[in-house]
Each structure stands twice: as C-alpha cells, then as structure tokens.
Design an enzyme around this catalytic site. Sequence first.
Site, PDB file in Angstrom:
ATOM      1  CG  HIS A 372      -1.969  -0.894   1.358  1.00 32.33           C
ATOM      2  ND1 HIS A 372      -3.227  -0.867   0.745  1.00 32.33           N
ATOM      3  CD2 HIS A 372      -1.855  -2.271   1.666  1.00 32.33           C
ATOM      4  CE1 HIS A 372      -3.907  -1.853   0.888  1.00 32.33           C
ATOM      5  NE2 HIS A 372      -3.133  -2.856   1.293  1.00 32.33           N
ATOM      6  CE  LYS A 566      -6.597  13.811   0.684  1.00 28.91           C
ATOM      7  NZ  LYS A 566      -6.865  12.564  -0.171  1.00 28.91           N
ATOM      8  NE  ARG A 567      -4.050   9.559  10.409  1.00 28.95           N
ATOM      9  CZ  ARG A 567      -3.760   8.641  11.273  1.00 28.95           C
ATOM     10  NH1 ARG A 567      -4.339   7.773  11.164  1.00 28.95           N
ATOM     11  NH2 ARG A 567      -2.703   8.707  12.048  1.00 28.95           N
ATOM     12  CE  LYS A 572      -2.741  10.568   3.287  1.00 27.62           C
ATOM     13  NZ  LYS A 572      -3.175   9.890   2.400  1.00 27.62           N
ATOM     14  CB  THR A 674     -10.118   4.678  -0.861  1.00 32.32           C
ATOM     15  OG1 THR A 674      -9.589   4.954   0.423  1.00 32.32           O
ATOM     16  CG2 THR A 674      -9.514   3.538  -1.400  1.00 32.32           C
ATOM     17  CE  LYS A 678     -14.225   5.900   1.243  1.00 33.36           C
ATOM     18  NZ  LYS A 678     -13.353   6.083   2.370  1.00 33.36           N
TER      19      LYS A 678
HETATM   20  C1  21N Z   1      -2.947   3.808   2.284  1.00 30.40           C
HETATM   21  F1  21N Z   1       0.839   2.625  13.173  1.00 30.40           F
HETATM   22  N1  21N Z   1      -1.788   3.146   2.952  1.00 30.40           N
HETATM   23  S1  21N Z   1      -3.250   3.958   5.152  1.00 30.40           S
HETATM   24  C2  21N Z   1      -2.418   4.494   1.138  1.00 30.40           C
HETATM   25  F2  21N Z   1       2.726   1.416  12.626  1.00 30.40           F
HETATM   26  N2  21N Z   1      -0.819   2.729   5.146  1.00 30.40           N
HETATM   27  O1  21N Z   1      -1.685   5.690   1.688  1.00 30.40           O
HETATM   28  C3  21N Z   1      -3.536   4.961   0.294  1.00 30.40           C
HETATM   29  F3  21N Z   1       0.743   0.534  13.134  1.00 30.40           F
HETATM   30  N3  21N Z   1      -0.773   2.504   6.370  1.00 30.40           N
HETATM   31  O2  21N Z   1      -3.081   5.709  -1.005  1.00 30.40           O
HETATM   32  C4  21N Z   1      -4.218   3.836  -0.189  1.00 30.40           C
HETATM   33  O3  21N Z   1      -5.556   4.312  -0.731  1.00 30.40           O
HETATM   34  C5  21N Z   1      -4.864   3.040   1.001  1.00 30.40           C
HETATM   35  O4  21N Z   1      -3.598   2.617   1.769  1.00 30.40           O
HETATM   36  C6  21N Z   1      -5.561   1.636   0.664  1.00 30.40           C
HETATM   37  O5  21N Z   1      -4.733   1.163  -0.353  1.00 30.40           O
HETATM   38  C7  21N Z   1      -1.999   3.133   4.513  1.00 30.40           C
HETATM   39  C8  21N Z   1       0.282   2.123   6.852  1.00 30.40           C
HETATM   40  C9  21N Z   1       0.415   1.989   8.349  1.00 30.40           C
HETATM   41  C10 21N Z   1       1.764   1.915   8.773  1.00 30.40           C
HETATM   42  C11 21N Z   1       2.043   1.711  10.059  1.00 30.40           C
HETATM   43  C12 21N Z   1       0.987   1.621  11.053  1.00 30.40           C
HETATM   44  C13 21N Z   1      -0.479   1.676  10.646  1.00 30.40           C
HETATM   45  C14 21N Z   1      -0.702   1.816   9.310  1.00 30.40           C
HETATM   46  C15 21N Z   1       1.247   1.701  12.452  1.00 30.40           C
END
Ligand code: 21N
Length: 832
Positions: A372, A566-567, A572, A674, A678
Amino acid sequence: MNEPKASELCLLPLERLKSDPDALQGDFLHYLNRHLGRFLGCSPNYMYAAMAYTLRDRLITDWRDTWIEYKEPGVRRAYYMSLEFLIGRSLGNHILNMGLETEVEQALHDMLLDTEEILGNEPDAGLGNGGLGRLAACFIDSCATLQLPVIGYGIRYEYGMFRQKLLNGRQVEEPDHWLRDGNPWELERPEYTQRIHFGGHTEIYKDERGRNRVRWVDTNDVLAIPYDLPVSGYGNNTVNTLRLWKATTTDEFNLDEFNAGSYTEAVAAKNDAEHISMVLYPNDASESGKVLRLRQQYFLASASLQDAIRIWEYAEGGPHYERFARDNVFQMNDTHPTIAVAELMRILIDEKHLDWDDAWNITTACMAYTNHTLLPEALEKWPVAIFKQLLPRLLEIIYEINARFLEKVAMKWPGDTERLRRMSIIEENGEQYVRMAYLAIVGSFSVNGVAALHSQLLVDGLFRDFHALWPEKFNNKTNGVTPRRWIAHANPKMTGLISSQIGEEWISDLTRIAELKAYADEEEHAEFHEAWREVKRENKKRLAALVKKECGIDFPLDSLFDIQVKRIHEYKRQLLNVLHLIHLYSRIKRGDTDNWVNRCVLIGGKAAPGYEMAKDIIKLINNVAHMVNNDPDVGDRLKLVFFPNYSVSSMEVIAPGADLSEQISTAGKEASGTGNMKFMMNGALTIGTYDGANIEIMDAVGEENFFLFGLRAEEVQEMRHQYNPAGFIDEDSDLQAVMQLLESGYFNAREPGIFNNIINAMKSPSDPWMTLADFRSYVDAQQRVNEAWHYKHAWTRMSILNTACSGFFSTDRTMQQYNEKIWKLDPVTVGE
Ligand code: 21N
C-alpha cells in the site's frame, strides 16, 4: 420413531423471524425492557442497542447457514488478514442490506422515535488509521455481496483510533473506549480459543524415526479469544464473518513466585498478555518500531492460521496436507501480518511434521501480499535482536528461508554479491533488520499494488530486483469503495433519484450506473438536472448543519463546498491547500474580487500523535481559519473550518455535500487514495494531481470533467536534483505575497515563530514534497474551477458525469479481480 442424534439436531433448520413493523417493535421493546432494563424515554444509546439486537437476531439464521455451507469439504476459502478494519457504524448498513428500511422506520415512528437519531448513537468501530483499514472494511462488504467465502481476521482493539479534540487550534488525543457500553454485534466464541507462544528458546531433539526436529520451549503463552462480527451481503442470504482476536492470560502462573508467597504479584504479572489487544497504533504511513506492535502482528498471524487450519482439518476430516493449498488462500493487507509466512512454516514443520520442501510449497501456494505504499519510512523492518528475543523459532525459520532464497539468486546472477546484499531478507549494514516486504514477496505467489501507477512504480523501483526474478508474481488491483455504504446509505436522496431513472440494479452492479450518462444533457433532461441540483443542495444543508454544530461556522449553501479530508501528512499536501487559501484571502484584502466565487473550505484529518509537522499543519489551518472567518472584509467570500475528529461516520455526511474534492498529493506518493472515489460517486468534481487512482478516475470521466494540475511522477523525480523553491517564489508575485503574509507572522501574531518549521520545510531545496513547484499550476486549476462554477448547468452536467462514470471504482469489481486472478473461489449461494 427414530430420535435424531445430537449431531443431526445441530443441523436442524432455525425458524426465520418475521420482520414486519409489529414484529420488529415487539422484539425492540423486549430487548429494551427485559434485556437492557430500560424503558422508552431512556437515553437513546439504549434504543440503538435494542434495535441492534433486534436485527442481529434476524441475521443469525443466515449467518449459521453461511457457515454450514463454507464448512463443506472442498469449499475453497480466502482469509483476509489485516491489523486494521475501519468499519464505522453497522446498524444502518445491515438495515440496508436486509431491505428493512421502511419496516424499521415504521416500527420506530410508531413509538415516536426518530431513526436517524437512533442510528447516530452507534459508536464508530474505528479499528483502523485510514485508507488501508477502510479498504479492508469495503472488501469484506463486497465479498459478502458477491457470495464469496472470505473470512476477515483482525484484532479486537479495546481502544480504536483516538478521538481528536482541538485545544487552541492544536490536536489533542483522547482515548476511544468504543466497547464501554458493550458491542451488540459481537459474538464471543471462547470454544475456539487459540494459544500463542512468545519468548523462550529452541532446542533440537530426535523424533521417533530418528530425525532431527526443533522444539520451541519455555515460552510465555497468551490466549487468543475470537469475537465474531456478522458481515451481511446486499439482498442475498450470505452473512460472512469478521473474526477479531482478544488477548487474554492463560490460567497457569509462575509457581516459584507463588510458593515464595507472591501470589498477588504472580497473578498481576499476567496482565501483560491483555496489553496485546489493548490499543491500535495510530501512526499511519510510518512504521512504529515498537515491540508491542510486533507482538500484535504475531498474535494475529498465529491465532488466525491456527484457526484456519482447525476449520480446514474439520471440513477435510483429517490432515491431508497435500490438499491444504487447494482449499486455502491468505491475503495479507500490507506487511503487517507478514510474519504469517514464517508462522505457517513453523506449524507445518514443527507441529504437523512436514519436511521443509513440502511446507514451503504449501506456504508459497497460499500466501498473497498487497503493498500500500512506496514511502520508505513506512516500510517495515524489525531489528533481528528483537525478533530473537520475542520469536526465536520464527527467526530461525526466516534465516533458513533467506539462505535458500539467496542460493536461487546466486544461481541466476552468479558473482553478483551486490545484488545478494540488496535482495537479502536480512539487512546487514550495521544493526541487522528483517525486511518484512521482502519476506512477503519471497513467501507469496502474488504481489499486488493498489492502483495502476502504484503497481508500475513498484516493479520499476522498490521491487525491481524481485520483478526481474519473478515477473509472474506481480500484478495490479486498483482499489475501490463499497457503493452500499458510500452511495445507498450515505446519500439516500441521490439514491432515490438515480433509482427513479434507471432502477436499483446499480447498487449491486455499479457498472450499470453508466446508464446515467444518457441524462447528462440538460436540454433533454431539464427536470432531472433540476432534481440533481436539489439533491446536492439538501446534502449541502445536512453538511452545513454538521459544520455549524462541530465548528460554529455558517456555510452559505450557494457557495462552492471545497473539501479535503484524509490523514494529515506532508505528502498529501494540506499545505498546498493552505497556500491557495492565503492567496484567496490576500486577493480579497487587495480588492481583487471581480467574478468572485464564494467558497466554503473544509479540511479534516488526524495527525499521528508523534508527527510534529502534521500537528503544526493543523494549527496553521486553524489560525488561518480564525483570521479568515473573523475579518469583516471577507464576509461570505471565504469560509474555512478545520473539521475535528474526521471519521467514517462523518465522511457519510461530508462526501454527499461536497462540490469539489481535493486530491493534491505529490505525484508518485499516494498509492491509490479511496476518498477520491467516494467524492466522485457522490457527484463532486476533483481537483487533483496525476497520482494514484486519480489517473484512473480522470480516464473514466474524461479530462474535460476533471481539474488536473501539477508535475507528473517522472517530472517530480527529474526536478528533484535541481529543485529551487526560491526560484518559484521569485518568479511568481502571487506566491511572493502568500509567503510574505505567512512569514510576517500575520497568522500567529501572539505566537511568534510557531510556523517556522513549516516555512523552512517548504523553502528547502530538499523538500521531498515539492509543494512550491505546484503552486502556480494549482492556483490556475482553482481558477478554472471558479470559471466552471459560474455555469451552473455545465457544472451539473459534470457532476452527473462523475457519478455516472464511477462504476469501475466499486470494490465489487476489485474483489472480482482478486478472485479471478488470485483467490479463485467459487461463489457459494446460501439458502436457496
Ligand atoms: C494507504 F501505526 N496506506 S493507510 C495509502 F505502525 N498505510 O496511503 C492510500 F501501526 N498505512 O493511498 C491507499 O488508498 C490505501 O492505503 C488503501 O490502499 C496506508 C500504513 C500503516 C503503517 C504503520 C502503522 C499503521 C498503518 C502503524
């Protein structure tokens, strides 16, 4: 007469409950009065619970029948393993899927209760950070609708994503104790508890046939108790399962301590186990590196694999492991559950006594990995030292996997030691690390990215060497979102209007929404266009009311609603949005307002608690908002709010009320996105860079119905070496004015210096996000937005076309593609 045996009794059909308004009302009152001990007029969260129990009763029959079908021998099943499932609320979703909207409405109305208020009392199940977690929730929704035997495995975090509060414009985190009032959807299943090992050491012994085997001993064990959530399909009888694990202590305790008289201390020390499922890590897109996080990952992987094996052995009627990969496939959501590769090897070798090659053939035939992100800071690697302490047996197995893998590499590229160093699962410069993405690739038969550009960049860059070795493993599966939650549930008015024209088929087959294209012409379909505008206006009214409640600011309905949720992350580029807002403000101040378009801008999102720059960005947005909203020169021309605690349930109001969707990441950085989908489905137009799934959105709707701007991914790479932000400022008087205003301290007069980090980052030649490089192009694109907004009819046409062209972005399509190319499951019909 023949008495049925117990085993036959448990297969007897269960009576279906009636679902007319009277029956619903009867059960609702039963739960409220007799189960919860509350009465009409009580606090509405009890009414929510009573209605949830009422509906859960009606899911149970199908839920049981679905399990019975899936446990038939020969049914191939997929398991979606994810550390995150960002579900949000469930009641409205189940009501929609069961087709009981009017019945529930009627039942509640007869008791003078308001459905919307009651639905609003369900706490969000916020067991995820952002896109990756929400994607998992959309996936399991689509699998149930497509009747695919897919089971979700995750962790039942006691505390989900933190609640975001604002104090003096800064983010403050509050714990999200979402289970405090109980969770009516979950069903505890202690009979399927699993045991998980940690710590200890390994020893070699000889088995009965004189072969060397390994034992993992002196471990500290933890128990995993499953809690099941129903996942209903739309308009079918399928009810799939999301199985979430809670960690608990074993009843054994340290006898030495007990004998020494420290009974209470010995019991108290057991608390450690419960910490594993206590809290979701909130730092999306950067690895946490914490031991507790690795414990969570192994806990999920081990409990889920043991459970899947138990289910399979039961169905198969015995352990015929040559058939395991025929019947099971595991999809790993990013590298987070990737220790499953080594864990399956351990179970097959140490516990099922298979030899290495057989175990490896099985493992690599049933593991699949989805990536991802390309951001280096998000790529997980665990110090070998931590691994050795916590999971000594798994480290040995990883070493063996790596040794055999590197032999293959050396065979294909003799003498290329540099390549061996690059591709090794163990990173060896200085402290040793396990590279989880490499373990995932080596252990899987499928590796996919989440949008066309992202998958291409993976094989050209990050995974280049692996692609050269195994080109057939790599593939793309562009993300989607579920149209049930994101259109039918979130936007009932638009749903009604669409269905009045083309029927309801589109809800379970979104390709059919293309039939709306025929209505894009205003002359022929003036009434439809009028109705479309009216729906958008009603949705803007609903959003404006929420903004008023949460932020205290009035959003005039005739303004353009311009939204970025978004985050908060530098890539971003919420900062690019802010620069444009300061530009608009400065135009107002200098009276440059000919042909002005009034805008209401909403920005929302959470910052990782330790990400200082992201927290500064929130503070900047709030300070700019304060100046803009309180300046009498501005009036209705510009409104700006930072929307607190952005969540799944708030997006259900935000997306339908949007006119403009901001998707403005640095090209090459957003894997897919995503939220962009929406907004598109709900008739918003996109202003966006050529990045992630934006590209596919623009291809679908046509460039003339999309506001494209900015450098492309190759151009970003190209410019990096000679990036000169000062040059962009010098050459652009608008950017000069913006930077001067920002640097003058105009937005932080009483807090000098607080935005210096932000300013310096944007002005640095090594700014990885190259925000200033896209300023001109972004402002010009926003000007094109303004011009388009002046032509109400043309805008409506573009809005309709965005919805009409969104058919590809349903997770039903995504899941069909996963199934055709990776899982190869047969759909299972239930109850026909
Ligand atoms: C997203 F905290 N990836 S949310 C993409 F260590 N990764 O950015 C987005 F636990 N999170 O472009 C895409 O649409 C979406 O995925 C769906 O494919 C995200 C990674 C993450 C890393 C560490 C941790 C938690 C989450 C933690």
